[in-house]
Design a protein around this motif. Structure first.
Motif, PDB file in Angstrom:
ATOM      1  N   PHE A 263      30.627  60.829 -90.548  1.00  0.00           N
ATOM      2  CA  PHE A 263      31.313  59.594 -90.956  1.00  0.00           C
ATOM      3  C   PHE A 263      32.762  58.633 -90.553  1.00  0.00           C
ATOM      4  CE2 PHE A 263      35.635  60.074 -94.128  1.00  0.00           C
ATOM      5  CZ  PHE A 263      34.774  59.647 -94.949  1.00  0.00           C
TER       6      PHE A 263
ATOM      7  N   PHE B 211      31.410  56.199 -89.111  1.00  0.00           N
ATOM      8  CA  PHE B 211      31.366  54.762 -89.915  1.00  0.00           C
ATOM      9  C   PHE B 211      32.939  54.694 -90.660  1.00  0.00           C
ATOM     10  CE2 PHE B 211      30.394  53.795 -94.470  1.00  0.00           C
ATOM     11  CZ  PHE B 211      29.505  52.622 -94.869  1.00  0.00           C
ATOM     12  N   ILE B 212      33.992  54.788 -91.055  1.00  0.00           N
ATOM     13  CA  ILE B 212      35.387  54.919 -91.192  1.00  0.00           C
ATOM     14  C   ILE B 212      35.067  53.489 -90.344  1.00  0.00           C
ATOM     15  CG2 ILE B 212      37.064  55.149 -90.961  1.00  0.00           C
ATOM     16  CD1 ILE B 212      35.745  56.297 -93.761  1.00  0.00           C
TER      17      ILE B 212
ATOM     18  N   ARG C 150      33.780  52.191 -87.306  1.00  0.00           N
ATOM     19  CA  ARG C 150      32.648  50.459 -87.611  1.00  0.00           C
ATOM     20  C   ARG C 150      33.257  49.422 -88.990  1.00  0.00           C
ATOM     21  NH1 ARG C 150      31.585  47.064 -86.222  1.00  0.00           N
ATOM     22  NH2 ARG C 150      29.805  46.007 -86.218  1.00  0.00           N
ATOM     23  N   MET C 151      33.545  49.840 -89.878  1.00  0.00           N
ATOM     24  CA  MET C 151      34.319  49.358 -91.045  1.00  0.00           C
ATOM     25  C   MET C 151      35.928  48.736 -90.619  1.00  0.00           C
ATOM     26  SD  MET C 151      32.449  49.466 -93.998  1.00  0.00           S
ATOM     27  CE  MET C 151      30.656  48.996 -93.055  1.00  0.00           C
TER      28      MET C 151
ATOM     29  N   GLY D  25      36.015  47.138 -88.050  1.00  0.00           N
ATOM     30  CA  GLY D  25      36.471  46.279 -87.413  1.00  0.00           C
ATOM     31  C   GLY D  25      36.417  46.684 -85.887  1.00  0.00           C
TER      32      GLY D  25
ATOM     33  N   PRO E  23      37.489  73.086 -97.610  1.00  0.00           N
ATOM     34  CA  PRO E  23      36.608  72.211 -96.995  1.00  0.00           C
ATOM     35  C   PRO E  23      36.463  70.535 -97.000  1.00  0.00           C
ATOM     36  CG  PRO E  23      37.872  73.224 -99.247  1.00  0.00           C
ATOM     37  CD  PRO E  23      38.601  73.033 -98.310  1.00  0.00           C
TER      38      PRO E  23
ATOM     39  N   LEU F 119      36.597  67.560 -98.014  1.00  0.00           N
ATOM     40  CA  LEU F 119      37.753  67.320 -98.710  1.00  0.00           C
ATOM     41  C   LEU F 119      39.304  66.981 -97.813  1.00  0.00           C
ATOM     42  CD1 LEU F 119      35.937  67.213-102.791  1.00  0.00           C
ATOM     43  CD2 LEU F 119      35.186  65.323-100.752  1.00  0.00           C
ATOM     44  N   TYR F 120      39.107  67.874 -97.514  1.00  0.00           N
ATOM     45  CA  TYR F 120      40.286  68.351 -97.057  1.00  0.00           C
ATOM     46  C   TYR F 120      40.474  66.683 -96.237  1.00  0.00           C
ATOM     47  CZ  TYR F 120      43.002  71.776-100.056  1.00  0.00           C
ATOM     48  OH  TYR F 120      43.406  72.581-100.792  1.00  0.00           O
TER      49      TYR F 120
ATOM     50  N   VAL G 209      39.197  62.704 -98.325  1.00  0.00           N
ATOM     51  CA  VAL G 209      39.936  62.593 -98.384  1.00  0.00           C
ATOM     52  C   VAL G 209      41.527  61.750 -97.257  1.00  0.00           C
ATOM     53  CG1 VAL G 209      41.746  62.947-100.136  1.00  0.00           C
ATOM     54  CG2 VAL G 209      39.544  63.851-100.852  1.00  0.00           C
TER      55      VAL G 209
ATOM     56  N   LEU H 269      40.100  58.685 -95.981  1.00  0.00           N
ATOM     57  CA  LEU H 269      39.513  57.433 -96.685  1.00  0.00           C
ATOM     58  C   LEU H 269      41.227  56.629 -96.994  1.00  0.00           C
ATOM     59  CD1 LEU H 269      36.713  58.493 -98.840  1.00  0.00           C
ATOM     60  CD2 LEU H 269      37.226  56.738 -97.689  1.00  0.00           C
TER      61      LEU H 269
ATOM     62  N   TYR I 123      41.951  54.877 -94.377  1.00  0.00           N
ATOM     63  CA  TYR I 123      41.165  53.922 -94.132  1.00  0.00           C
ATOM     64  C   TYR I 123      41.567  52.790 -95.207  1.00  0.00           C
ATOM     65  CZ  TYR I 123      37.223  50.892 -95.239  1.00  0.00           C
ATOM     66  OH  TYR I 123      36.717  49.361 -95.588  1.00  0.00           O
ATOM     67  N   LEU I 124      42.072  52.959 -96.248  1.00  0.00           N
ATOM     68  CA  LEU I 124      42.110  52.272 -97.023  1.00  0.00           C
ATOM     69  C   LEU I 124      43.787  51.843 -96.683  1.00  0.00           C
ATOM     70  CD1 LEU I 124      41.529  53.960-100.516  1.00  0.00           C
ATOM     71  CD2 LEU I 124      40.289  51.922-100.032  1.00  0.00           C
TER      72      LEU I 124
ATOM     73  N   GLN J 145      43.194  48.927 -94.205  1.00  0.00           N
ATOM     74  CA  GLN J 145      42.660  47.673 -94.637  1.00  0.00           C
ATOM     75  C   GLN J 145      43.350  47.117 -95.498  1.00  0.00           C
ATOM     76  OE1 GLN J 145      39.283  46.750 -94.635  1.00  0.00           O
ATOM     77  NE2 GLN J 145      39.350  47.820 -93.328  1.00  0.00           N
TER      78      GLN J 145
ATOM     79  N   ARG K 172      44.717  42.982 -93.827  1.00  0.00           N
ATOM     80  CA  ARG K 172      44.455  42.177 -95.324  1.00  0.00           C
ATOM     81  C   ARG K 172      45.870  41.227 -95.370  1.00  0.00           C
ATOM     82  NH1 ARG K 172      41.349  40.653 -98.870  1.00  0.00           N
ATOM     83  NH2 ARG K 172      38.329  41.857 -98.339  1.00  0.00           N
TER      84      ARG K 172
END
Lengths: 232, 129
Positions: free
Chosen positions: A14, A17-18, A20-21, A23, A55, A57-58, A61, A64, A67-68, A71, A75
């Protein structure tokens, strides 16, 4: 134990991948906001890998969410130059034409010893041979060495237009009038400044320009003699 | 291609986060309200001396709680779940021994633990700082 192993593998995939995203490929490429994200992600992941009471998810989340945020910041940095300068800072000219810039060194919290350390890592062992030294926003030092003998000394390149907007500091530094530059660009078929992806003043006194993709990404070279007329 | 993949991933991340912000909290709200009501019924039956009805309602309460627990452990810290599980098990013991006061105390702890779960998922500002 198998669960811990599987959680580690899953989170590794995970995070890979993050990252890599986002960049970025190596630490040297990282801007301050990238570095924060990378360190925070590593810490968040290690918590969930080792503790089965938590969990997945802890970890997922917040990762993510980071990551947002990354991003969004990236931007906004691409779109707004001032925001980019606020987040990433701007390159600092520590040595200009062989002269150490004391005020800039103080601004960057850099001592002369730090500068010498950095120069040695670039295979430069004395300050005398440095024409320009620039502290980049990612912390690396770029060095332009003096030419030996009677050869003309190298000059720095400057961006005059970036992303369709004037770089007023560089224009002032080179004493170029935007009005005169606009007239010159019209002669080369460039109607609007917004169509210019970048316009760089090269060390030899010429200009290099590239139009935006929507205008065909055409590259133009403007010779030195035409540029000379622009300077006050 | 990479830009497209990144865009899709970013969009999916936003949707996934929205899903996690909305569905678990709705699910917990429903289940916790149901468990709270069942807990009240157990206490009512115990107070009125109807041990059979109290035990019967407790079994329903426990079954419902275990169903919720399996799902909630996917998105809630297991420690928080244990805070509710322990008093629920204690309630069983106090029902069998007929200790109504201890049963009520255990029920209060069970309800507080449910409230804590809800606060985590519904974004209670007290937990923000």
């Amino acid at each position: 134990m198998l669960i811990l192993f599987l959680r580690a593998v899953l989170l590794y995939a995970f995070i890979l991948f993050i990252l890599r995203m986002t960049g970025k490929r190596q630490i040297a490429d990282l801007q301050p906001f990238d570095l924060i994200i990378t360190l925070a992600i590593a810490d968040l992941a290690s918590t969930a890998i080792a503790d089965t009471n938590i969990p997945l998810l802890y970890s997922i989340v917040p990762i993510l969410a980071l990551y947002l945020v990354q991003q969004t910041v990236a931007r906004l940095s691409l779109r707004f130059r001032r925001f980019r300068t606020f987040v990433c800072g701007s390159p600092l000219l520590l040595v200009r034409e062989g002269v150490l810039q004391e005020g800039v060194l103080r601004l960057a919290n850099y001592t002369v010893s730090d500068l010498c350390d950095h120069l040695r890592s670039e295979d430069v062992f004395d300050l005398k041979s440095v024409q320009y030294a620039i502290l980049e926003t990612n912390g690396t030092l770029s060095v332009l060495q003096k030419k030996k003998g009677d050869q003309p000394q190298p000059k720095l390149s400057h961006m005059l237009i970036l992303d369709g907007a004037w770089c007023r500091t560089a224009l002032r530094h080179l004493s170029i009038q935007p009005k005169a530059l606009r007239a010159l660009l019209r002669r080369y078929g460039v109607r609007e400044i917004e169509d210019v992806f970048y316009l760089q003043y090269l060390g030899d006194g010429s200009l290099r320009l590239q139009l935006r993709e929507r205008r065909g990404a055409k590259v133009l070279d403007i010779p030195q003699k035409e540029v000379k007329e622009l300077c006050l | 291609m990479f830009v497209k993949v990144r865009r899709v991933f970013t969009l999916l991340s936003v949707l996934f986060l929205l899903f996690l912000f909305i569905l678990p909290s709705l699910y917990l709200k429903d289940r916790c309200a149901e468990l709270d009501e069942l807990c009240g019924q157990v206490l009512y039956a115990a107070r009125s001396g109807d041990a059979v009805e109290a035990q019967r309602t407790y079994v329903v309460l426990r079954t419902r709680y275990e169903q919720m627990r399996r799902k909630a452990e996917l998105f809630l810290n297991h420690g928080v779940m244990d805070d509710a599980t322990v008093p629920l098990h204690e309630m069983d013991v106090y029902l069998k021994t007929g200790d109504t006061l201890a049963l009520e105390a255990a029920a209060v702890r069970f309800r507080l633990a449910l409230n804590c779960m809800l606060a985590i998922e519904t974004g209670d500002l007290r937990l923000f700082l």
